[in-house]
Design a protein around this motif. Sequence first.
Motif: not given
Length: 129
Positions: A83-87
């Motif tokens: 997940d790019s948001t989490v990353n």
Amino acid sequence: MTWTQDELVAIGEAEELEISPQRADGSFLKPVTVWVVRHDDDLYVRSYKGEGGRWFRAARERGEGHVSAGGVSKDVGFVLEGDSTVNDGIDLAYRMKYRDQDTAYVDPMVAGPAKETTIRLVPRQAATR
């Protein structure tokens, strides 16, 4: 299974974590020292060497292992984080926690190959050893 608040704090505040992915035969690789960060109520690690890191390849292949940091020793599952948001949040956590470290070490941890190896550590029941 989830982390207790005490475990999250102890591991999240530890400078480093010892990670030992499990081999197919049930034994564990020799522990490798990595940086660990807390993001919300989860703990994450990345491979400085990207997918070339031996411990990372073993973690991805087997999906289980053992970690210890901050006085906590735990069997864990390894979950790749896509997940790019989490990353993005994990990037910030690395930059904040390790801001006093040389940027030659921090910058690679929040870019390219290392970022693609983000693993969420999930506590699991201790295996009978």
